[in-house]
Scaffold this motif. Structure first.
Motif, mmCIF file in Angstrom:
data_model
loop_
_atom_site.group_PDB
_atom_site.id
_atom_site.type_symbol
_atom_site.label_atom_id
_atom_site.label_comp_id
_atom_site.label_asym_id
_atom_site.label_seq_id
_atom_site.Cartn_x
_atom_site.Cartn_y
_atom_site.Cartn_z
ATOM 1 N N PHE A 103 -13.384 -4.233 -41.967
ATOM 2 C CA PHE A 103 -14.929 -4.663 -41.851
ATOM 3 C C PHE A 103 -15.131 -6.113 -40.917
ATOM 4 N N TYR A 104 -15.775 -5.840 -39.977
ATOM 5 C CA TYR A 104 -15.836 -7.262 -39.184
ATOM 6 C C TYR A 104 -17.426 -7.638 -39.260
ATOM 7 N N LEU A 105 -17.685 -8.614 -39.890
ATOM 8 C CA LEU A 105 -19.012 -9.228 -40.151
ATOM 9 C C LEU A 105 -19.417 -10.008 -38.985
ATOM 10 N N GLN A 106 -20.114 -9.322 -38.071
ATOM 11 C CA GLN A 106 -20.368 -9.853 -36.868
ATOM 12 C C GLN A 106 -21.633 -11.250 -36.782
ATOM 13 N N HIS A 107 -22.075 -11.324 -37.932
ATOM 14 C CA HIS A 107 -23.161 -12.445 -38.009
ATOM 15 C C HIS A 107 -23.385 -13.047 -39.580
ATOM 16 N N ALA A 108 -24.315 -13.315 -39.907
ATOM 17 C CA ALA A 108 -24.339 -13.885 -41.487
ATOM 18 C C ALA A 108 -23.242 -14.594 -41.649
ATOM 19 N N MET A 109 -23.019 -15.517 -40.897
ATOM 20 C CA MET A 109 -21.920 -16.582 -41.168
ATOM 21 C C MET A 109 -21.819 -17.126 -42.706
ATOM 22 N N LEU A 167 -20.605 -15.476 -45.266
ATOM 23 C CA LEU A 167 -20.649 -14.488 -46.095
ATOM 24 C C LEU A 167 -19.487 -13.337 -46.245
ATOM 25 N N ILE A 220 -18.641 -11.065 -49.688
ATOM 26 C CA ILE A 220 -18.226 -9.626 -49.295
ATOM 27 C C ILE A 220 -16.881 -9.451 -49.881
ATOM 28 N N LEU A 229 -22.400 -1.687 -34.826
ATOM 29 C CA LEU A 229 -22.356 -2.286 -36.233
ATOM 30 C C LEU A 229 -22.597 -1.460 -37.542
ATOM 31 N N PRO A 230 -23.509 -0.868 -37.717
ATOM 32 C CA PRO A 230 -23.656 -0.140 -38.802
ATOM 33 C C PRO A 230 -22.632 0.960 -38.908
ATOM 34 N N ALA A 265 -19.675 -0.350 -40.943
ATOM 35 C CA ALA A 265 -20.281 -0.291 -42.515
ATOM 36 C C ALA A 265 -20.256 1.014 -42.913
ATOM 37 N N GLY A 311 -23.908 -11.134 -50.132
ATOM 38 C CA GLY A 311 -22.727 -10.697 -49.728
ATOM 39 C C GLY A 311 -21.962 -10.127 -50.659
ATOM 40 N N GLY A 359 -20.492 -6.230 -51.073
ATOM 41 C CA GLY A 359 -19.266 -5.818 -51.335
ATOM 42 C C GLY A 359 -19.015 -4.829 -52.420
ATOM 43 N N PHE A 371 -19.961 -1.472 -51.082
ATOM 44 C CA PHE A 371 -18.759 -0.845 -50.214
ATOM 45 C C PHE A 371 -17.890 -0.435 -51.314
ATOM 46 N N ASN A 373 -31.266 -15.237 -44.416
ATOM 47 C CA ASN A 373 -30.372 -14.984 -43.197
ATOM 48 C C ASN A 373 -29.261 -13.538 -43.513
ATOM 49 N N SER A 418 -28.976 -10.470 -41.577
ATOM 50 C CA SER A 418 -27.966 -10.531 -40.785
ATOM 51 C C SER A 418 -26.533 -9.740 -41.432
ATOM 52 N N LEU A 476 -28.696 -5.455 -40.732
ATOM 53 C CA LEU A 476 -28.182 -5.370 -39.633
ATOM 54 C C LEU A 476 -27.029 -4.278 -39.622
ATOM 55 N N TYR A 477 -26.425 -3.967 -40.940
ATOM 56 C CA TYR A 477 -25.407 -3.203 -41.060
ATOM 57 C C TYR A 477 -25.841 -1.849 -41.999
#
Lengths: 191, 169
Positions: A40-46, A48, A52, A174-175, A178, B57, B61, B64, B83, B87, B91-92
């Protein structure tokens, strides 16, 4: 050490684990080695990605979970190290590639540049039981092997060069990433 | 004011009846009994975070991993988590069921809560997050179940605002 080579060195070990990466170069370099449904690549929400990873690891205690993080992302969520340490899932390995740079957003120096801020010391101070530092590929491979074989929460801070790929892009939305990650866990981990 | 123990028990029973066994939270006064109940319940996994954005986050998890879960936070924590909500969750398309203590609104004696109280609903509307207010202990259980169900079906953040009427005696 190049992050792309470090990821390549551990790539075969990621096949049976759940992997969460941060955005940008780190995600792209893993993807370019060959996407797997357990990535899973989190491409935003730095910041987190490690959160996850914690949520996954606590709920799937028999599955190894790996987070591929970066100094810039960790600096945005330093509290995550304290939360990881408090709940310390023994199936979680948190790898922080420290290039001392916000590479994906213009290459500005981060607080870890020139060793001013020591993320490994912060992780140790937060109470993470197994903290390792790696500056060479051999040290990195050994630290990761120890973490994967061991039975405790691990944070590995790997010093890497501030270089990344010359291209960005993945063949899914992106979705979709997920949805497929959740489906992989449902079918192959909990199913 | 005192926090209502009876109504906190009603909220907690609603969480249990919704099948939730995993809560990510940051403590706040109105949530004190709820968090104590969660902490003392061997069937409940309670994860307390350093800041609320982390909870987004961790909740993602848990989702998931297939674990029904909710977030418990104050509205200022919701504001601090935006955010991550935008995001990661939006976003996902990751569901988030947020129970939010709505401090700083009508009847609020403490000045420090007021600006957050004033902007919470407009921010929820701006983010297009479905929300409802829980005011009645007889109804809050159903509202929690419905909020959780809706977050899963809509793959969206959903907020249930725990109001002063419900949380204070």
């Amino acid at each position: 050490m190049l992050r792309s080579k470090a990821i390549e060195a551990i790539y075969p070990e990621l096949e049976d684990k759940l992997v969460i990466t941060i955005m940008g170069a780190c995600a792209q370099e893993l993807y370019d080695l060959g996407h797997k449904e357990n990535f899973f690549y989190l491409q935003h929400a730095m910041g987190l990605a490690s959160s996850i990873g914690l949520g996954v690891a606590l709920n799937l205690p028999h599955k190894k979970v790996v987070v591929l993080d970066g100094d810039g992302s960790v600096l945005m969520n330093l509290g995550t190290l304290t939360t990881l340490a408090r709940y310390r899932p023994n199936n979680l390995t948190h790898i922080i590639f420290d290039n001392g740079s916000l590479l994906s957003t213009g290459g500005f120096t981060s607080h870890t540049t020139s060793g001013i801020t020591d993320l490994a010391a912060i992780a140790k101070g937060a109470g993470v039981p197994n903290v390792a530092k790696a500056t060479t590929p051999m040290e990195f491979i050994e630290a990761v092997a120890d973490a994967f074989e061991g039975n405790e929460l691990s944070v590995i801070v790997a010093k890497v060069e501030a270089v990344g790929p010359d291209h960005f892009g993945m063949d899914f939305k992106l979705p979709e990433n997920a949805f497929r990650f959740e489906r992989y866990i449902r079918e192959y981990v909990t199913g | 004011m005192t926090v209502s123990l009876d109504n906190s028990k009603a909220v907690y029973q609603g969480i249990k009846d919704a099948g939730i066994k995993f809560i990510t939270a940051l403590p706040e006064t109105w949530l004190v009994y709820l968090l104590q109940l969660a902490d003392e319940d061997p069937e409940m996994c309670l994860i307390e975070v350093a800041k609320e954005e982390e909870a987004v986050g961790i909740a993602a998890g848990a989702y998931f991993a297939g674990e029904p879960n909710i977030l418990l936070m104050q509205n200022h924590g919701f504001l601090a988590a935006i955010n991550g909500i935008v995001s990661l969750a939006m976003l996902y398309r990751v569901p988030l069921c947020m129970l939010i203590a709505h401090r700083g609104h009508m009847g609020e004696p403490y000045p420090w809560h007021t600006q957050g109280g004033i902007v919470t609903e407009p921010v929820l509307r701006a983010l297009n997050i479905p929300f409802d207010y829980a005011r009645d202990p007889q109804k809050v259980g159903k509202q929690i179940r419905e909020a959780h169900t809706y977050s899963l079906s809509s793959l969206s953040p959903v907020a249930l605002m725990l109001s002063r009427d419900l949380m204070e005696d």
